[in-house]
Each structure stands twice: as structure tokens, then as C-alpha cells.
Write a protein that holds these residues in place. Structure first.
Motif, PDB file in Angstrom:
ATOM      1  N   LEU A 383     -12.842  -4.480  24.904  1.00  0.00           N
ATOM      2  CA  LEU A 383     -12.051  -4.265  26.115  1.00  0.00           C
ATOM      3  C   LEU A 383     -10.687  -4.884  25.829  1.00  0.00           C
ATOM      4  O   LEU A 383     -10.547  -6.107  25.802  1.00  0.00           O
ATOM      5  N   VAL A 384      -9.703  -4.045  25.588  1.00  0.00           N
ATOM      6  CA  VAL A 384      -8.404  -4.497  25.104  1.00  0.00           C
ATOM      7  C   VAL A 384      -7.439  -4.726  26.264  1.00  0.00           C
ATOM      8  O   VAL A 384      -7.226  -3.830  27.091  1.00  0.00           O
ATOM      9  N   HIS A 385      -6.875  -5.918  26.315  1.00  0.00           N
ATOM     10  CA  HIS A 385      -5.849  -6.222  27.314  1.00  0.00           C
ATOM     11  C   HIS A 385      -4.504  -5.659  26.839  1.00  0.00           C
ATOM     12  O   HIS A 385      -4.194  -5.700  25.636  1.00  0.00           O
ATOM     13  N   ILE A 386      -3.692  -5.182  27.787  1.00  0.00           N
ATOM     14  CA  ILE A 386      -2.333  -4.721  27.473  1.00  0.00           C
ATOM     15  C   ILE A 386      -1.373  -5.379  28.445  1.00  0.00           C
ATOM     16  O   ILE A 386      -1.491  -5.210  29.667  1.00  0.00           O
ATOM     17  N   THR A 387      -0.416  -6.134  27.917  1.00  0.00           N
ATOM     18  CA  THR A 387       0.588  -6.754  28.781  1.00  0.00           C
ATOM     19  C   THR A 387       1.848  -5.886  28.841  1.00  0.00           C
ATOM     20  O   THR A 387       2.138  -5.123  27.918  1.00  0.00           O
ATOM     21  N   CYS A 388       2.569  -6.044  29.922  1.00  0.00           N
ATOM     22  CA  CYS A 388       3.867  -5.377  30.073  1.00  0.00           C
ATOM     23  C   CYS A 388       4.988  -6.191  29.439  1.00  0.00           C
ATOM     24  O   CYS A 388       6.120  -5.725  29.364  1.00  0.00           O
ATOM     25  N   ARG A 389       4.661  -7.393  28.988  1.00  0.00           N
ATOM     26  CA  ARG A 389       5.674  -8.322  28.481  1.00  0.00           C
ATOM     27  C   ARG A 389       6.205  -7.954  27.100  1.00  0.00           C
ATOM     28  O   ARG A 389       7.407  -8.051  26.840  1.00  0.00           O
ATOM     29  N   ASP A 390       5.316  -7.520  26.192  1.00  0.00           N
ATOM     30  CA  ASP A 390       5.675  -7.465  24.779  1.00  0.00           C
ATOM     31  C   ASP A 390       6.209  -6.122  24.297  1.00  0.00           C
ATOM     32  O   ASP A 390       6.770  -6.048  23.205  1.00  0.00           O
ATOM     33  N   ARG A 391       6.012  -5.074  25.067  1.00  0.00           N
ATOM     34  CA  ARG A 391       6.398  -3.737  24.592  1.00  0.00           C
ATOM     35  C   ARG A 391       7.261  -3.040  25.632  1.00  0.00           C
ATOM     36  O   ARG A 391       6.961  -3.093  26.828  1.00  0.00           O
ATOM     37  N   ASN A 392       8.305  -2.361  25.147  1.00  0.00           N
ATOM     38  CA  ASN A 392       9.052  -1.522  26.073  1.00  0.00           C
ATOM     39  C   ASN A 392       8.264  -0.250  26.330  1.00  0.00           C
ATOM     40  O   ASN A 392       7.156  -0.066  25.821  1.00  0.00           O
ATOM     41  N   LEU A 393       8.822   0.633  27.121  1.00  0.00           N
ATOM     42  CA  LEU A 393       8.097   1.837  27.505  1.00  0.00           C
ATOM     43  C   LEU A 393       7.711   2.687  26.299  1.00  0.00           C
ATOM     44  O   LEU A 393       6.618   3.264  26.244  1.00  0.00           O
ATOM     45  N   ILE A 394       8.588   2.739  25.314  1.00  0.00           N
ATOM     46  CA  ILE A 394       8.284   3.495  24.088  1.00  0.00           C
ATOM     47  C   ILE A 394       7.055   2.885  23.411  1.00  0.00           C
ATOM     48  O   ILE A 394       6.125   3.594  23.013  1.00  0.00           O
ATOM     49  N   GLY A 395       7.071   1.555  23.274  1.00  0.00           N
ATOM     50  CA  GLY A 395       5.970   0.877  22.621  1.00  0.00           C
ATOM     51  C   GLY A 395       4.657   1.006  23.379  1.00  0.00           C
ATOM     52  O   GLY A 395       3.592   1.155  22.782  1.00  0.00           O
ATOM     53  N   LEU A 396       4.724   0.952  24.720  1.00  0.00           N
ATOM     54  CA  LEU A 396       3.513   1.082  25.524  1.00  0.00           C
ATOM     55  C   LEU A 396       2.882   2.458  25.352  1.00  0.00           C
ATOM     56  O   LEU A 396       1.667   2.582  25.177  1.00  0.00           O
ATOM     57  N   ASP A 432       9.353  -3.485  31.132  1.00  0.00           N
ATOM     58  CA  ASP A 432       9.841  -2.174  31.551  1.00  0.00           C
ATOM     59  C   ASP A 432       9.015  -1.648  32.719  1.00  0.00           C
ATOM     60  O   ASP A 432       9.534  -0.958  33.596  1.00  0.00           O
ATOM     61  N   LEU A 433       7.719  -1.954  32.689  1.00  0.00           N
ATOM     62  CA  LEU A 433       6.817  -1.520  33.745  1.00  0.00           C
ATOM     63  C   LEU A 433       6.136  -2.725  34.371  1.00  0.00           C
ATOM     64  O   LEU A 433       5.986  -3.765  33.738  1.00  0.00           O
ATOM     65  N   SER A 434       5.724  -2.570  35.616  1.00  0.00           N
ATOM     66  CA  SER A 434       4.839  -3.554  36.240  1.00  0.00           C
ATOM     67  C   SER A 434       3.401  -3.191  35.864  1.00  0.00           C
ATOM     68  O   SER A 434       3.132  -2.116  35.323  1.00  0.00           O
ATOM     69  N   SER A 435       2.471  -4.071  36.166  1.00  0.00           N
ATOM     70  CA  SER A 435       1.075  -3.770  35.846  1.00  0.00           C
ATOM     71  C   SER A 435       0.601  -2.531  36.596  1.00  0.00           C
ATOM     72  O   SER A 435      -0.166  -1.720  36.053  1.00  0.00           O
ATOM     73  N   MET A 436       1.046  -2.358  37.832  1.00  0.00           N
ATOM     74  CA  MET A 436       0.641  -1.168  38.591  1.00  0.00           C
ATOM     75  C   MET A 436       1.219   0.105  37.984  1.00  0.00           C
ATOM     76  O   MET A 436       0.563   1.145  37.936  1.00  0.00           O
ATOM     77  N   GLU A 437       2.452   0.017  37.512  1.00  0.00           N
ATOM     78  CA  GLU A 437       3.057   1.183  36.873  1.00  0.00           C
ATOM     79  C   GLU A 437       2.389   1.489  35.534  1.00  0.00           C
ATOM     80  O   GLU A 437       2.260   2.655  35.146  1.00  0.00           O
ATOM     81  N   LEU A 438       1.935   0.443  34.838  1.00  0.00           N
ATOM     82  CA  LEU A 438       1.183   0.653  33.598  1.00  0.00           C
ATOM     83  C   LEU A 438      -0.148   1.343  33.891  1.00  0.00           C
ATOM     84  O   LEU A 438      -0.569   2.240  33.148  1.00  0.00           O
ATOM     85  N   ILE A 439      -0.805   0.944  34.966  1.00  0.00           N
ATOM     86  CA  ILE A 439      -2.044   1.615  35.374  1.00  0.00           C
ATOM     87  C   ILE A 439      -1.777   3.095  35.631  1.00  0.00           C
ATOM     88  O   ILE A 439      -2.532   3.974  35.193  1.00  0.00           O
ATOM     89  N   GLN A 440      -0.681   3.388  36.328  1.00  0.00           N
ATOM     90  CA  GLN A 440      -0.330   4.783  36.618  1.00  0.00           C
ATOM     91  C   GLN A 440      -0.054   5.560  35.336  1.00  0.00           C
ATOM     92  O   GLN A 440      -0.446   6.728  35.205  1.00  0.00           O
ATOM     93  N   LEU A 441       0.614   4.916  34.379  1.00  0.00           N
ATOM     94  CA  LEU A 441       0.886   5.571  33.098  1.00  0.00           C
ATOM     95  C   LEU A 441      -0.421   5.890  32.370  1.00  0.00           C
ATOM     96  O   LEU A 441      -0.585   6.989  31.823  1.00  0.00           O
TER      97      LEU A 441
END
Length: 620
Positions: A383-396, A432-441
């Protein structure tokens, strides 16, 4: 004098080009809209240059002259003054009967869709709209809207407030499709049905890709088409962005825009009076087309046929007690102890091992790499965690595509601790994104669509979790945030560690109306110092005074007593948690996987489901 709508009925009109590009070239790099007040002559000169180049329609220098954007410069109280002066400058430059002034209002939502609420956008839009209408513009130009919901919302307001023409233009990262996957042809049809007098596309793409987009758009029945392409993709050199200055190339597409049905043709970023002059020369005539052949794009999104071999965790936890254990990737390159722990936890019967993403902003071995190894070599579900801190939108986006390719489909989307608290305090936190926006992505990827709206040609199959911190003073506020994450598409929650029996009961009562499952975090304490550190220095963790006192007394004896007391407290918490929740999230302290294994066995004995594991198959 003909109205703008009458003029569009009879002829193809030429709009102006970029305002900011010219002001930037003059060496002015600041809030361009404020220049209406401090440098009115410069703004007026730009308007005159476009009119001299042959533009029939110019726009006010008000793209970002709204409350939300002016706040960035401390100018939020100058909305009326800036917009009023902008219209006056544009109208002063227009001295012919066949020229028109558009009041420009730009989109607010960018990649951070949730940064500004829809209600805030409405208030900001109304204020700016009224300022422009009071000065008597000939039309309203809504431009550079990447978010269709935002554009649809403000268009509805504009049509209620004025009878002058409203031009609604969407922007996209990819030809023919918006960033949520909506076809441009569909979006423009929707805007037409809402009453937009002109619908079109602007910004981001150059002439070549704008033509590609227009080829898929039928001629509107009750409105007209517009197109405002960028000059090109921007270049970057010596700290400055600049655009290729090739007006002749831009001008060669003017006639093709007309053939695609455009009635209003202008320019966006990077365009200059030279581009507009080339476009005027490039038009063979100004006669609007009334028929065109629409090119249909072939669908390429396919459903992935490699479904997971076992149900997602958010599915299993609804049916039975499910145990996940966090085992952080090493901070060094010696992985022996980590993989020993992963193997032992698998043999103990855990359902997944969660892998943090550089917790406390300190670098560790990539959890994607570690996750791939434990999945392929040890048959352990990661179960891999993904933070919004380390990657810009391209990286995510790239990271998500990589995880899918590796066959990793269990994710936890989190904001991530800020870089300044970690080993490299000078590093930048991206967000670049919030956690909620990452969920949406992630959920958008599950539909086979990237953030840009481009087809991934296959649907991902991610199950995505969200973090739950119940340790705030007001639990109801935390639950409200859970509800927002659920609306973003989260499948389950993982909580911060809990250290109070009554807190577990309170959490159950506050969340029992939610259908989304929760994994309750339990992290054994190892000493009084450990308890004090977690309570005072680790964000999101609070330990009751009673628990800290117990650990202090036990630590006063010896380390063995402290460890035993920590385990006793953890088991006592598990007794309550297992009565109220199906999911347990064990956080392994200091890679002491033997501690987690002891708790796993305790859970199995408590639930009457001691399990053996052989080659990845569970026997109960």
C-alpha cells in the motif's frame, strides 16, 4: 452603429492579441492589471498598436482584475478602480464605428481546483462584471477557463445580468479535450445551450492544434465560433519566458480558421500586433462560412483487462477484520532488515504492508521500488503512500502511470509534511495539488484520463485511501474533512495513531454514518521519551496525559518494563478498536517488526481467526 452581434452575423472579425506579452517586453514585470492606474499610457499604446494592425475587436486589460487574483498583490480593494480605468483606456483608443471593446474576465481555477470555492468565484465575478458593465463595454469576454464548471457558472450569471454579447472560451492542455476528459465539441455545445453568444477556445495551444480542435466542432446553431491561439509554446532562457516571433506562420492559419467556422479570430499568449497584422493579410475574405465537414476523432480509451488478483482492501475490510502494517522503507541502502520484516509480516498473515513516502520530509528508498520488490519477490501486497510535497503535477502523473505499470494498485494520498521540518530544510515543498485534488486525479486516471484530459489508452484500477487525523480539538471538523474527501472519491481512510479508549468510542460515534471504511491507527510506545517526542514534536499525534504518565512510571524502572507497558496499552486499545471497526493499521516503531507481529497474533486470537499463509493463499 452596428452591434457586435450584428457585425459577427455579417463578417469575420479580427480580435487583438496578448496584452501581458507586450507589457512584459517593455520591461514591466508585475501585476499587469494595476498598470491601468500607474502606467495608463503604456496600456493605451498597446490598444492603439492592435487597432493599427487591423483588429476590429480589442479587450480591456482586466484578465486578472478580480478580487481573488488582485489579493496576491494586496490590491483587492482596487477592483472597481482598475476595471473602470481599463474600460476607459480601451474606449479612448477605439475611434471607429466598426471597432468594439470587450470587457475581459479570466478564469480563476487552475490546477488547484479546490483552492477557491465556487461561491468565492461567484462573488468575485459579480463584482468585476458590474464594474465592466457600468462603463459600457460592447461585450463580455470570458477567456482561459480550464474548468467547465467554473465557466458554466459565471456564464449563467453574466446572461442574467446583461443583454450584450457574452463570449465564452475554454482552454485545454490537449487538442480536442478539456482536462477533465470532456470533448471540446461537447463543452462548446453546452455553453451554446446556456445562451453564450460566441463559444470558442483560447490559450495554451498554437494554431496547429487549435485547428485540430476546431475540426471536431460543428457550426453552432444559435451562436458563433471564436478562436484565440497562442503564438507557440513558450521558450525559457536566462530566467525569462519568451515566444517564437513568427507572425507569418501565424497568419497562414487565419484563412483555415475562417474555413473552420470562426467568426472572431484573435491571439493569446505570445501574440503581438505583428501577428494580428499577418492574420489580417492572411484572410482571403471576411465572408463567414455556413457549412463545414466535421472530423470525428476515434476513441482510444480501453478498459484494463488485468483486474487485481484479489479484492481491494476497501472491499475486504467491509467483510472481515483486515490488518495492514506500516513498515517504513530504509533511510539507507542496507535493506536486509526491511525485507526480513516484510517476509515475517507476510507469514504472520497481514493483508498489506503500507509504505510511507519520505515521512517527516526525510528521504528514504523509493516506496514504489520497495513496493514492487515485496510484491514480486515476497508476494506481499504493498500500500504505497503518495505525498503532494515531493512531486509537481508532471511527476505525480508520471508516478501514477509507473505504479499502474508495476501492478501496484493500493494507494494512500496525503499532503506530506513540509520540507522545512525534515533533513533538507532548504528543499522546496511543491504542493501543486492538495490531497483531495490528488484523490480526484487518481480517480480520473481510473477513467483512463490523465490530468490534461489526454487518453491514457487504458484505465488504471487504483483503490485510494485518505488520511484521517482525529486528534484535533474539534472532532466534528475532522469528520467534515472526511466527507469532503469522500466527495472527491476516496475509498477508505487510515487514521493517525490513537491512544485513548474513549477517543476510539468518540470516533466511532462521529463516523458511524459514513459508509467509507476506516483503518484505526495503533502504534506501540517504546519508552517515555518516545511518548513525549510523539506528543510534542510529531504533527498530528496527541497522547493523553494518563498514557504518558503510565509510560513515565514504566520507563523509570527499565526499558523492558517500558516496552511491556507500551504493548499493554496497544492491546487495550485494540480490544476497543476491534469491537467498533473492521480495519486495523499497525505502525511499526523503529522497524521493530517483531512488535507488529505480536500485535497481529493478538488480533487473530481476539477475533478467532488465526491464519497461516502459504504461497500467498490464506487459510482460516
Amino acid at each position: 452603429m452596428k452591434t457586435l452581434k450584428d457585425a459577427l452575423q455579417e463578417n469575420v472579425l479580427i480580435g487583438d492579441g496578448a496584452m501581458g506579452t507586450l507589457l512584459y517586453s517593455y520591461g514591466i514585470d508585475r501585476c499587469f492589471e494595476e498598470l491601468n492606474l500607474s502606467h495608463p499610457d503604456e496600456v493605451h499604446r498597446v490598444h492603439e498598436a492592435y487597432l493599427k494592425a487591423g483588429a476590429n475587436v480589442i479587450q480591456t486589460n482586466t484578465y486578472g482584475a478580480n478580487y481573488e487574483k488582485l489579493t496576491r498583490y494586496g490590491l483587492e480593494d482596487s477592483v472597481r478602480e482598475i476595471n473602470t480605468k481599463a474600460v476607459q483606456l480601451a474606449k479612448k483608443a477605439v475611434n471607429k464605428k466598426d471597432n468594439y471593446v470587450l470587457g475581459t474576465i479570466g478564469g480563476i481555477r487552475g490546477i488547484k481546483k479546490n483552492a477557491v470555492t465556487l461561491e468565492e468565484i461567484k462573488r468575485s465575478f459579480r463584482e468585476q462584471l458590474y464594474c465592466l458593465l457600468l462603463e459600457g463595454v460592447d461585450g463580455i469576454l470570458l477567456e482561459t477557463y480550464y474548468d467547465l464548471e467554473e465557466l458554466s457558472t459565471v456564464l449563467t450569471i453574466a446572461k442574467k445580468e446583461t443583454s450584450i454579447p457574452v463570449i465564452s472560451q475554454v482552454s485545454s492542455h490537449e487538442p480536442g479535450v478539456l482536462q477533465d476528459g470532456t470533448k471540446i465539441s461537447t463543452a462548446l455545445k453546452q455553453l451554446e445551450l446556456q445562451g453564450a453568444d460566441v463559444v470558442g477556445i483560447n490559450c495554451r495551444l498554437g494554431p496547429y492544434h487549435m485547428i485540430s480542435s476546431l475540426e471536431e466542432v460543428a457550426l453552432p446553431k444559435t451562436s458563433f465560433l471564436s478562436v484565440y491561439p497562442n503564438a507557440s509554446l513558450p521558450n525559457y532562457q536566462d530566467g525569462r519566458f519568451y515566444y517564437t516571433d513568427e507572425p507569418d506562420y501565424f497568419g497562414r492559419y487565419a484563412e483555415e480558421f475562417r474555413k473552420q467556422g470562426a467568426r472572431l479570430i484573435g491571439g493569446c499568449c505570445g501574440t503581438t500586433p505583428g501577428h494580428i497584422e499577418a492574420m489580417v493579410k492572411g484572410l482571403k475574405n471576411r465572408q463567414p462560412v455556413t457549412e463545414k465537414e466535421v472530423k470525428l476523432r476515434k476513441e482510444v480509451v480501453e478498459v484494463a483487462d488485468h483486474k487485481p488478483l484479489e479484492p481491494h482492501l476497501h472491499e475486504t475490510v467491509k467483510e472481515k477484520k483486515t490488518i495492514i502494517v506500516e513498515l517504513d522503507p530504509p533511510k539507507h541502502l542496507n535493506t536486509d532488515l526491511f525485507f526480513q520484516g516484510a517476509k515475517a509480516l507476510k507469514e504472520a498473515g497481514v493483508d498489506a504492508i503500507t509504505l510511507a513516502d519520505n515521512p517527516l520530509a526525510s528521504p528514504r528508498i523509493s516506496n514504489a521500488a520497495i513496493g514492487s520488490i515485496i510484491q514480486s519477490q515476497y508476494n506481499v501486497r504493498p500500500l504505497v503512500h503518495i505525498t503532494c510535497r515531493d512531486r509537481n503535477l508532471i511527476g505525480l502523473q508520471s508516478h501514477l502511470m509507473g505504479l499502474h505499470t508495476l501492478g501496484i494498485n493500493q494507494l494512500l494520498a496525503i499532503t506530506g509534511d513540509p520540507a522545512k521540518i525534515g533533513d533538507f530544510p532548504g528543499a522546496a515543498s511543491v504542493y501543486d495539488l492538495s490531497s483531495m485534488e490528488l484523490i480526484q486525479l487518481i480517480k480520473q486516471n481510473n477513467q483512463g484520463i490523465s490530468f490534461s484530459g489526454q487518453s491514457l489508452r487504458e484505465k488504471t484500477n487504483f483503490s485510494v485511501g485518505g488520511a484521517f487525523n482525529p486528534n484535533f480539538r474539534h472532532l466534528n471538523a475532522s469528520v467534515k474533512r472526511l466527507e469532503k474527501k469522500i466527495s472527491s472519491g476516496v475509498d477508505y481512510f487510515i487514521s493517525q495513531p490513537i491512544y485513548g479508549d474513549q477517543q476510539l468510542v468518540d470516533i466511532y460515534e462521529a463516523t458511524k454514518h459514513l459508509e467509507t471504511p476506516i483503518f484505526i491507527g495503533i502504534m506501540p510506545l517504546t519508552s517515555s521519551k518516545n511518548a513525549e517526542f510523539l506528543h510534542h514534536e510529531v504533527p498530528g499525534i496527541k497522547i493523553p496525559d494518563k498514557v504518558r504518565e503510565l509510560m513515565a512510571r514504566a520507563s523509570g524502572k527499565n526499558a523492558a518494563h517500558a516496552k511491556a507497558e507500551g504493548m499493554r496499552i496497544a492491546k487495550s486499545l485494540l480490544d476497543v478498536a476491534l469491537e467498533l471497526f473492521n480495519g486495523v493499521y499497525l505502525i511499526t516503531p523503529f522497524t521493530r517488526y517483531d512488535v507488529s507481529i505480536e500485535l497481529v497474533r493478538y488480533i487473530q486470537l481476539k477475533t478467532g481467526k488465526e491464519r497461516r499463509v502459504l504461497y500467498g493463499q490464506h487459510f482460516i
